[in-house]
Design an enzyme around this catalytic site. Structure first.
Site, PDB file in Angstrom:
ATOM      1  N   TYR A 246      12.650  -5.746  16.248  1.00 34.50           N
ATOM      2  CA  TYR A 246      12.595  -6.687  15.116  1.00 34.50           C
ATOM      3  C   TYR A 246      13.981  -6.827  14.513  1.00 34.50           C
ATOM      4  O   TYR A 246      14.649  -5.830  14.217  1.00 34.50           O
ATOM      5  CB  TYR A 246      11.600  -6.167  14.079  1.00 34.50           C
ATOM      6  CG  TYR A 246      11.447  -7.032  12.832  1.00 34.50           C
ATOM      7  CD1 TYR A 246      11.574  -8.408  12.892  1.00 34.50           C
ATOM      8  CD2 TYR A 246      11.151  -6.462  11.606  1.00 34.50           C
ATOM      9  CE1 TYR A 246      11.421  -9.199  11.772  1.00 34.50           C
ATOM     10  CE2 TYR A 246      10.984  -7.240  10.469  1.00 34.50           C
ATOM     11  CZ  TYR A 246      11.125  -8.605  10.553  1.00 34.50           C
ATOM     12  OH  TYR A 246      10.978  -9.386   9.434  1.00 34.50           O
ATOM     13  N   CYS A 247      14.421  -8.084  14.319  1.00 37.20           N
ATOM     14  CA  CYS A 247      15.703  -8.378  13.655  1.00 37.20           C
ATOM     15  C   CYS A 247      16.836  -7.687  14.423  1.00 37.20           C
ATOM     16  O   CYS A 247      16.939  -7.824  15.634  1.00 37.20           O
ATOM     17  CB  CYS A 247      15.623  -7.958  12.190  1.00 37.20           C
ATOM     18  SG  CYS A 247      17.029  -8.454  11.171  1.00 37.20           S
ATOM     19  N   LEU A 248      17.694  -6.932  13.745  1.00 38.54           N
ATOM     20  CA  LEU A 248      18.794  -6.249  14.428  1.00 38.54           C
ATOM     21  C   LEU A 248      18.268  -5.222  15.423  1.00 38.54           C
ATOM     22  O   LEU A 248      18.937  -4.919  16.419  1.00 38.54           O
ATOM     23  CB  LEU A 248      19.697  -5.542  13.411  1.00 38.54           C
ATOM     24  CG  LEU A 248      20.385  -6.408  12.363  1.00 38.54           C
ATOM     25  CD1 LEU A 248      21.352  -5.573  11.547  1.00 38.54           C
ATOM     26  CD2 LEU A 248      21.107  -7.568  13.002  1.00 38.54           C
TER      27      LEU A 248
END
Length: 609
Positions: A340-342
């Site tokens: 998720y995300c980074l």
């Protein structure tokens, strides 16, 4: 002695700082380089001054924004046709504004200018009555003019155009009529009704916030939002811990589970429990209830003493350490990896490295609101160029990390209309307290970023885009996303200003594997937390077989009709189709392999402020 105190002591003594105090310069291929030689006293003095300025400006480089204004002004001065166009625009807006102020005006002539979808400053019905309507429309007319004045201009750097527009909006937001009690009909109405009590309560809120800002106090969660009780409360056990992460294994809720476990890699910029909020919207609980064995990484909140943690540390002692632990607990089974995300970016790097090294332990890869290419990385690019990154590096060199408020201010400035001014009016002028929500409590539970790792991330990925340019090396050898053969499930959200959906979509451009792409309604967090039963939700889905030709994002939405509801069941079915069948739930941890149960979830790292 703290890192900051050590820096100052070395400076006064006239000695060089230890090489580890400064972020190492990344190599042309992205590989970690040996530590820099000791810096000269004069350069340390310069960096200390820049770091002090950076703390005042919140890490924003004044030079970068002055350069943007200069570039815009010089190009505008050489464009008489554009100047004439803007003069005509001003005249048109003035005529529309005059017409909207006339009594009895109806329809489009009454409100020729409308606020953005995310701008809620003018929601109160009083803004549609004179004279408030005139003030609102006047403000929006000026905003419209500046939006066009700072639009693209031949020869002008696109980033400079975007920055001038951003700065113009910031200045206009400061003088919006909604910010002034005598111009805002909602404040006037509330003051009359409460006899001025709203100002007293607002003053109390302001004093509380000032104290919290000055002391950097971290408030405990409000009643009903306790970690491990109300939030992050899915039953589980910490089965592995090192200085970077805790690995949590969740207890099964079904008699049998899928043979392949799931590993979730959240971003290190946030606490992991965004994916395990309340029981009704917990992605972790949903997956467990679908019959999966779920593991999740809980990252440590780093201190100044961990300033030298690198991207490679987060890959090797983070993602790969978790993969090794899961392989010991659930032997001879491949893993569904989710980022998720980074965390998704880091998972993509880890997956490409595993593919290069013929490590076939991944059954699938899911990337949620995660970018692998940063050319179109959205409004965060407003804060990133060489000047900006160097400014941040000097601040992190002094502190040892990028602190929580410094990141929060950046994200809030992107949506200042709603995240700063609407909240300030509600809290300080209307006297309304913030109502606690699960995502609001999580949003205030921010983390720090290690100086070295964040510098490498900003330079190697955001600034130089090495991952998709074929210049990102792991352990001295370049990796390529095209090496990943495991099937992918890629999720983007429609209104994401951190990872814009067209940027996330480009994962298809740099991979050749079987890939399913989902575009869901919502923003960076809200679109991912789209549990079944969430009202007014929809998603679009497409599938690209392995080896198929690339098709760009333009027109993709028109070609794929929205499907009502949550995308979670679609994802769950996709995971099930790529699993080998059910079996007995695995034991908790693997004590015989050095992985004994350590403590109940959510562990201890989640509580580190």
């Amino acid at each position: 002695m703290t890192r900051r105190a050590q820096n100052k002591a070395d400076l006064l003594a006239g000695t060089a700082l230890a090489a580890a105090a400064a972020p190492p310069a990344p190599s042309p291929t992205g590989a970690t380089q040996p530590a820099e030689p000791a810096r000269h006293l004069h350069e340390n003095m310069d960096r200390s001054v820049r770091a002090a300025v950076a703390r005042v400006t919140g890490g924003v480089s004044p030079h970068a924004f002055m350069e943007a204004w200069s570039d815009w002004a010089l190009h505008m001065s050489r464009a008489p046709g554009r100047q004439l166009e803007m003069a005509e625009r001003a005249q048109e807006n003035a005529l529309k504004l005059l017409a909207s102020c006339l009594p009895g005006t109806e329809g489009a002539a009454r409100t020729p200018f409308a606020p953005k979808d995310f701008d809620h400053r003018f929601d109160h019905p009083g803004w549609e009555q004179l004279p408030f309507r005139s003030w609102k429309q006047g403000f929006l007319a000026v905003q419209d003019w500046w939006d066009h004045a700072t639009d693209r201009l031949r020869g002008l750097e696109e980033q400079d155009a975007n920055r001038t527009r951003f700065m113009a909006r910031q200045a206009l937001d400061l003088v919006s009529p909604s910010n002034f009690p005598w111009l805002n009909p909602e404040i006037i109405e509330t003051t009359v009704r409460q006899g001025g009590r709203n100002f007293l309560e607002g003053a109390e809120h302001l004093s509380q916030d000032l104290v919290k800002t000055l002391t950097q106090r971290h408030d405990p969660p409000p009643a009903g939002y306790r970690l491990g009780k109300d939030l992050a409360c899915t039953p589980g056990t910490v089965v592995y811990r090192n200085d970077i992460l805790e690995l949590i294994q969740y207890a099964p809720t079904t008699a049998k589970v899928q043979a392949e476990p799931i590993l979730i890699v959240p971003a290190w910029i946030m606490k992991y429990y965004i994916l395990d909020l309340s029981p009704q919207n917990s992605m972790v609980k949903y997956l467990v209830d679908q019959g999966f064995t779920v593991f999740i990484i809980s990252w440590v909140n780093p201190t100044a003493e961990q300033a030298d943690l690198s991207l490679e540390d987060y890959r090797k002692r983070g993602v790969m350490a978790a993969v090794d632990a899961i392989s010991a607990i659930v032997p001879d089974q491949r893993i569904h990896a989710v980022g998720y995300c980074l965390g998704g970016t880091m998972l993509a790097i880890a997956a490409a490295t595993m593919a290069r090294d013929c490590d076939e332990r991944l059954a699938s890869v899911t990337l949620m609101a995660a970018q692998v290419d940063f050319v179109e990385a959205g409004e965060l690019l407003l804060f990133l160029d060489e000047s900006q990154v160097a400014f941040l590096e000097d601040m992190m060199w002094d502190q040892g990390y990028l602190d929580r408020p410094q990141m929060a201010r950046t994200f809030a400035a992107i949506r200042a209309e709603d995240l700063i001014y609407t909240r300030a009016v509600r809290r300080y002028l209307l006297g309304q307290d913030d109502l606690p929500t699960d995502i609001g409590v999580w949003n205030g539970d921010t983390t720090r970023m290690p100086a070295r790792m964040h510098s490498q991330y900003l330079r190697g990925l955001f600034l130089e885009n090495r991952l998709t340019a074929g210049r990102f090396a792991v352990e001295g050898r370049v990796i390529a996303l095209k090496d990943i053969s495991a099937p992918m499930f890629v999720v983007a959200t429609e209104t994401d200003h951190i990872a814009p959906w067209k940027s996330v979509y480009k994962t298809q451009l740099f991979t050749d594997n079987d890939l399913t792409f989902v575009l869901t309604k919502g923003g960076h967090n809200g679109g991912i937390l789209s549990e079944p039963g969430h009202p007014r939700r929809h998603y679009r889905l497409s599938h690209r077989p392995a080896g198929a030709h690339y098709s760009g994002p333009d027109g993709w939405q028109e070609r794929h009709r929205p499907r009502p509801g949550s995308w979670w069941p679609e994802w769950s079915a996709w995971l099930l189709a790529r699993s080998s069948g059910e079996g007995i739930p695995p034991a908790v941890g693997a004590p015989d392999k050095g992985l004994p149960p350590l403590e109940p979830a959510p562990g201890s790292y989640i509580h580190l402020a």
